[in-house]
Write a protein that holds these residues in place. Structure first.
Motif, PDB file in Angstrom:
ATOM      1  N   ARG B 294       0.781  -1.341   0.223  1.00 37.41           N
ATOM      2  CA  ARG B 294      -0.156  -0.049   0.062  1.00 37.41           C
ATOM      3  C   ARG B 294       0.805   1.044   0.160  1.00 37.41           C
ATOM      4  NH1 ARG B 294      -5.166   0.266   1.316  1.00 37.41           N
ATOM      5  NH2 ARG B 294      -4.731  -1.856   2.652  1.00 37.41           N
ATOM      6  N   SER B 404     -14.950   4.171  -3.387  1.00 36.63           N
ATOM      7  CA  SER B 404     -14.490   3.334  -2.212  1.00 36.63           C
ATOM      8  C   SER B 404     -13.034   3.872  -1.880  1.00 36.63           C
ATOM      9  CB  SER B 404     -14.636   1.915  -2.110  1.00 36.63           C
ATOM     10  OG  SER B 404     -14.026   1.567  -3.423  1.00 36.63           O
ATOM     11  N   GLY B 405     -12.373   3.247  -0.908  1.00 37.07           N
ATOM     12  CA  GLY B 405     -11.038   3.720  -0.751  1.00 37.07           C
ATOM     13  C   GLY B 405     -10.671   4.951  -0.266  1.00 37.07           C
ATOM     14  N   ARG B 409     -13.029   8.120   1.638  1.00 39.31           N
ATOM     15  CA  ARG B 409     -12.586   8.428   3.027  1.00 39.31           C
ATOM     16  C   ARG B 409     -12.362   9.817   2.887  1.00 39.31           C
ATOM     17  NH1 ARG B 409     -10.375   3.429   3.015  1.00 39.31           N
ATOM     18  NH2 ARG B 409      -8.334   3.732   2.453  1.00 39.31           N
ATOM     19  N   TYR B 415     -15.217   4.506   5.231  1.00 41.20           N
ATOM     20  CA  TYR B 415     -15.657   3.226   4.485  1.00 41.20           C
ATOM     21  C   TYR B 415     -14.171   2.487   4.343  1.00 41.20           C
ATOM     22  CZ  TYR B 415     -17.346  -0.404   1.409  1.00 41.20           C
ATOM     23  OH  TYR B 415     -17.712  -1.578   0.829  1.00 41.20           O
ATOM     24  N   ASP B 416     -13.892   1.597   5.280  1.00 36.91           N
ATOM     25  CA  ASP B 416     -12.423   1.102   5.114  1.00 36.91           C
ATOM     26  C   ASP B 416     -12.632  -0.436   5.615  1.00 36.91           C
ATOM     27  OD1 ASP B 416     -10.198  -0.019   5.692  1.00 36.91           O
ATOM     28  OD2 ASP B 416      -9.035   1.818   5.870  1.00 36.91           O
ATOM     29  N   LEU B 417     -12.670  -1.312   4.904  1.00 34.88           N
ATOM     30  CA  LEU B 417     -12.882  -2.718   4.985  1.00 34.88           C
ATOM     31  C   LEU B 417     -11.917  -3.346   5.926  1.00 34.88           C
ATOM     32  CD1 LEU B 417     -13.823  -4.010   1.388  1.00 34.88           C
ATOM     33  CD2 LEU B 417     -15.356  -3.512   3.336  1.00 34.88           C
ATOM     34  N   ARG B 418     -10.817  -2.805   6.116  1.00 32.62           N
ATOM     35  CA  ARG B 418     -10.023  -3.385   7.080  1.00 32.62           C
ATOM     36  C   ARG B 418     -10.502  -3.259   8.653  1.00 32.62           C
ATOM     37  NH1 ARG B 418      -4.814  -0.021   5.884  1.00 32.62           N
ATOM     38  NH2 ARG B 418      -6.278   1.710   5.607  1.00 32.62           N
ATOM     39  N   GLU B 520      -9.481  -4.270   1.015  1.00 31.43           N
ATOM     40  CA  GLU B 520      -9.322  -2.635   1.120  1.00 31.43           C
ATOM     41  C   GLU B 520      -8.070  -2.552   0.408  1.00 31.43           C
ATOM     42  OE1 GLU B 520     -11.496  -0.310   2.007  1.00 31.43           O
ATOM     43  OE2 GLU B 520     -10.105   0.923   1.226  1.00 31.43           O
ATOM     44  N   GLU B 525     -12.389  -0.492  -2.606  1.00 32.12           N
ATOM     45  CA  GLU B 525     -12.613  -2.199  -2.700  1.00 32.12           C
ATOM     46  C   GLU B 525     -12.336  -2.839  -3.849  1.00 32.12           C
ATOM     47  OE1 GLU B 525     -16.551  -2.229  -1.040  1.00 32.12           O
ATOM     48  OE2 GLU B 525     -16.553  -4.453  -1.384  1.00 32.12           O
TER      49      GLU B 525
END
Lengths: 335, 582
Positions: B294, B404-405, B409, B415-418, B520, B525
């Motif tokens: 990342r 997303s991502g 944010r 919205y963070d899937l982690r 994420e 996403e």
């Protein structure tokens, strides 16, 4: 006989200036790449010759031997004219720049500038305005949307900044009381102080105009390689392409730096610590100081937007320049 | 979807079936009621966030195509799948509800030939106009389209010569001709203003092969469209025809800037489907490398984004750090870019000797470098001028366009899937989610910069944990029948060799079922929806690309702005074409 001799002397001067500045301009590419390399934590050219010193020659040979490709629907005459119009005015600017005091050789008084005219500053503006035709013609003639947009941007910027350039220099002319470049330098030597201390605002404005006119970062919107893929010269190839950066980025920057030295930094004045050559050396040291500053900016800052540049130009810098002229005029009249 | 919501939906819509599978909640609705149900879910039940829409082809069924809508409720962190059967090959368009569905529907039209009633401009998404097939239909000729005679350009201009002047093959698979491309271009944009600028497909500013059309009035964009598909490789079709483990290297080549994150999202989904437990060590290694990746990806974004705006030096500074991460990844995985490092059930290699020391050195050095970038850009007047108040995305648009991502944010949607659906080791680690306030380009820049700091925190914790774990701890769950044993065991152990042989030849034996899981990624996403009818190959594998949905808002944001803004905007949305096109 007199006439013939003066023609001969002028020719020699022209040849010297052409040789020196075209050569230095070419080597400025090497200098810029080396400088950029060190700014960007890499080494720059180093393989061709010692320290990569032959790199400009290699580049030149490469550019000269390239196949020339002209777009099918290009306007050929204007296409070529653009190249000429890009280089010629940039070189002409050097004709009114005094590189040192006059000296006597075999009984003749020789001034180290091509033509000492009393409207030199006006000439500078005139040539400066012609440079933009090179850009506009190249954008128009190459029949490409990218080149066209790039050249239009340049036109918008240059029109705005020519005005500011004029007003920022007016203060100096008012102080010196002459438009002759030699006269302006002499005025500074007589007073024993550089005009940059009298006219700091004017100098800063001039610096901005210089960047805008030569299309250097942060004003390089007509090239903007990320959006316009080098913009106005995108359809040029070989040396025809090479001429544009040479004229704009190197000759233009050098010429405008030299003019700035004349107007604001006392021209060739300086302590005579280098013997008889010291005026010339001082001139070049000052000039390259400015060139270095421009290159430094180029490799540090992001780029403005066309809209922002014109906005700042018309709304902030022009009023400042006019105020500067008015204040200078009033103060100069009172004193 | 909880019981109360399901009951409410059942009450409103009598004929909706609520089906609970192991991993998903499906609502089956009749074709006529679809738009109404989706509207209800969006406006009354809070399923505002559009995740994905796609179709599945069942050639044996009478209706043939089943449409699937995946929605997300940000208030209670739930997903729901809405399924409906197409009627006469038609589905209603829901672009009024979620504008980004426009692109999803176009893709489904392109791939399945499903017609959407009420779509504003139903054109092919990836393939060119005139392409004769619908690739994701089950009856697509897998041996490839018929070869046709295609002359070379020389022959076209100079006629055929005998003997031929070159060894040009006459027979070729039909490719898009210039006329086809022209038709494609014209179908997208009705010229309104003065000048249509073709921006791309090969343009340094587009970060890959995207083809933008700008209808320009002066320098401001009146309308624009995006033509995708130059990098379309039919990943979803490929996935249907190979085993689960074989698809892993393909995921690397989607978002090739963050390969390990892609792999993580993929193996996570497959592991859910197969029911594979992952050993602790593998989870931490995965997390550490995903976060390094990342940082790597954000560095590339920073470098190229700054380069686009003319700051040439930031690019090389960013690449200097990126190179270090590349070296770490190469030292462990053996590859730099498309590393194929993860495996279903674990990772391919144990930590190489000295990896943790190198990572620690990087952790120590990196904050200083980040300060350097901040010095160059964050308070720079020109940078502010180019990025502030440009391309403002509102919260509603985040949901409406399925963003997303970092893009979501930066608009203040955490919205963070982690955090929301933790996978790998994220639930055991301590980190923050930076969010923006305004949602302009500058906020997206700041969010990404801060994400690098947070990623570094995660990496630091992973290193601390991995140092404590014994060296002999397993890094692959080789007990599971669908997981291949590590290579050294395969060479030494007969049982493992036989098992590996079986998996390589016959594939994993997946149970029937369906699963949607997302990862994420640096570009939003990345979701995988797998529909399995048992066997070793997925019946349908849908890839939900974060970059594609993030890009879908671009035509809206660019309207009325200049080309110079386009580049700042595109840089801040940061699409990677490998992922948008797949």
């Amino acid at each position: 006989m007199e006439l013939l001799l003066s023609v001969f002397i002028t020719l020699v001067k022209v040849l010297i200036i052409l040789g020196v500045f075209l050569g230095v301009g070419a080597y400025l590419t090497w200098f810029e790449r080396k400088l950029a390399g060190h700014i960007q934590a890499r080494v720059g050219p180093k393989l061709v010759g010692p320290f990569g010193l032959l790199q400009p020659l290699a580049d030149g040979i490469k550019l000269l031997t390239k196949e020339s490709v002209i777009p099918r629907n290009a306007d050929k005459a204007v296409y070529y004219l653009a190249v000429v119009l890009a280089v010629a005015p940039a070189l002409m600017l050097f004709s009114v720049i005094p590189f040192g005091p006059s000296f006597t050789l075999f009984g003749y008084e020789i001034k180290p500038l091509v033509s000492d005219v009393n409207i030199a500053v006006l000439l500078i503006f005139a040539f400066g305005s012609i440079v933009v035709y090179g850009t506009i013609f190249s954008g128009w003639a190459s029949n490409s949307k990218y080149a066209f947009i790039g050249s239009l941007r340049k036109a918008a910027v240059v029109i705005g900044y020519e005005v500011i350039l004029g007003f920022s220099v007016l203060g100096v002319i008012l102080l010196a009381g002459t438009m002759s470049t030699v006269g302006i330098v002499q005025a500074q030597i007589e007073r024993g102080i550089w005009f940059v201390f009298y006219q700091p605002v004017a100098f800063v404005l001039y610096l901005f105009c210089m960047l805008a006119e030569t299309g250097r970062v942060p004003f390089d919107i007509q090239e903007a390689e990320a959006e316009l893929v080098t913009g106005y010269n995108v359809e040029y190839g070989g040396m025809r392409f090479g001429v544009f950066p040479l004229a704009e980025w190197y000759l233009g920057v050098m010429a405008l730096s030299a003019i700035a030295v004349v107007l604001f930094f006392g021209g060739w004045s300086g302590p005579a610590i280098f013997g008889p050559l010291s005026p010339y050396l001082w001139f070049f040291i000052k000039m390259f100081g400015l060139v270095f500053f421009v290159l430094w900016l180029h490799w540090t800052l992001p780029r403005f937007q066309a809209r922002d540049i014109t906005e700042v130009g018309w709304k902030v810098m022009l009023p400042l320049a006019i105020a500067n002229v008015v204040i200078t005029a009033v103060v100069a009249y009172i004193l | 979807m909880n019981k109360a919501t399901a009951d409410r939906v059942k009450f409103e819509f009598k004929d909706v079936d609520v089906e609970r599978t192991e991993h998903t909640v499906n609502l089956h609705v009749r074709h006529e009621k679809l738009a109404e149900l989706l509207k209800h879910l969006k406006e009354r039940e809070g399923f505002r966030h559009f995740i994905d829409h796609t179709c599945i082809d069942f050639p044996d069924k009478r209706e043939r195509f089943q449409g699937i809508y995946i929605l997300y409720n940000p208030d209670v962190n739930e997903r729901v799948l809405v399924k409906t059967w197409a009627k006469d090959g038609k589905l209603p368009s829901i672009e009024k509800l979620w504008p980004c569905a426009r692109w999803a529907e176009r893709e489904a039209y392109d791939m399945f030939g499903v017609i959407y009633d009420g779509h504003e401009n139903l054109r092919r998404m990836f393939m060119w106009e005139g392409y004769p097939y619908y690739p994701l239909r089950k009856d697509f000729p897998m041996e490839g389209p018929q070869e046709v005679e295609l002359p070379s350009l020389t022959e076209l201009y100079a006629g055929r010569t005998e003997p031929p002047s070159h060894d040009f093959e006459l027979m070729h698979t039909r490719v898009a001709t210039l006329e086809d491309l022209e038709r494609t271009e014209r179908s997208r944009l009705k010229k309104k203003a003065q000048l249509v600028l073709n921006w791309g497909p090969l343009h340094p500013g587009t970060h890959g092969t995207i083809w933008f059309l700008f209808d320009l009035d002066g320098e401001s964009v009146v309308q624009s469209d995006v033509i995708l598909g130059q990098l379309h490789r039919g990943m979803e079709k490929i996935a249907e025809n190979i085993y689960y483990f074989q698809f892993l290297p393909y995921t690397d080549r989607m978002d090739y800037i963050s390969a390990i994150c892609n792999e993580l999202a993929y193996v996570n989904t497959v592991e859910k489907l197969l029911g594979v437990e992952v050993p602790q060590k593998a989870r931490y290694i995965r997390t550490m490398f995903a976060e390094l990746q990342r940082i790597n990806s954000h560095l590339l974004w920073l470098g190229t984004g700054a380069l686009d705006l003319g700051a040439l030096t930031v690019f090389l500074y960013a690449f200097r750090e990126r190179e270090k991460i590349m070296d770490i990844i190469e030292g462990n995985a053996g590859f730099r870019l498309t590393s194929a490092f993860l495996r279903i059930g674990g990772v391919h290699y144990d930590l190489a000797e000295g990896t943790l020391d190198v990572v620690k050195a990087f952790i120590k050095d990196f904050p200083q470098r980040l300060r350097e970038y901040h010095n160059l850009l964050t308070r720079n007047r020109i940078w502010l001028r180019r990025t502030k108040d440009i391309g403002i995305i509102s919260r509603e648009d985040v949901f409406n366009y399925g963003l997303s991502g970092p893009v979501a944010r930066a608009s203040g949607v955490p919205y963070d899937l982690r955090k929301l659906e933790p996978y790998a080791a994220y639930d055991e680690l301590d980190f923050d989610i930076p969010v923006g306030e305004v949602g302009d380009v500058y906020d997206r820049y700041l969010v990404r910069m801060e994400e690098m700091v947070q990623s570094l925190r995660i990496v630091e914790q992973c290193v601390a944990k991995l140092e404590k774990l014994p060296k002999s701890a397993p890094y692959v769950n080789k007990e599971h029948p669908a997981v291949m044993a590590p290579k050294e065991d395969v060479f030494m152990d007969l049982e493992d060799m036989v098992k590996n042989f079986r998996i390589v030849v016959h594939g994993e034996d997946a149970p029937p079922g369906e699963v949607y899981a997302g990862g994420e990624n640096p570009r939003g996403e990345l979701g995988f929806y797998i529909y399995s009818v048992s066997g070793s190959k997925p019946y349908r594998l849908r890839i939900r690309s974060g970059a594609l949905y993030n890009l879908s808002i671009f035509p809206k944001l660019i309207e009325g702005r200049t080309i110079a803004d386009a580049i700042a905007l595109l840089g801040s949305l940061d699409p990677v074409v490998g992922e948008t096109d797949r």
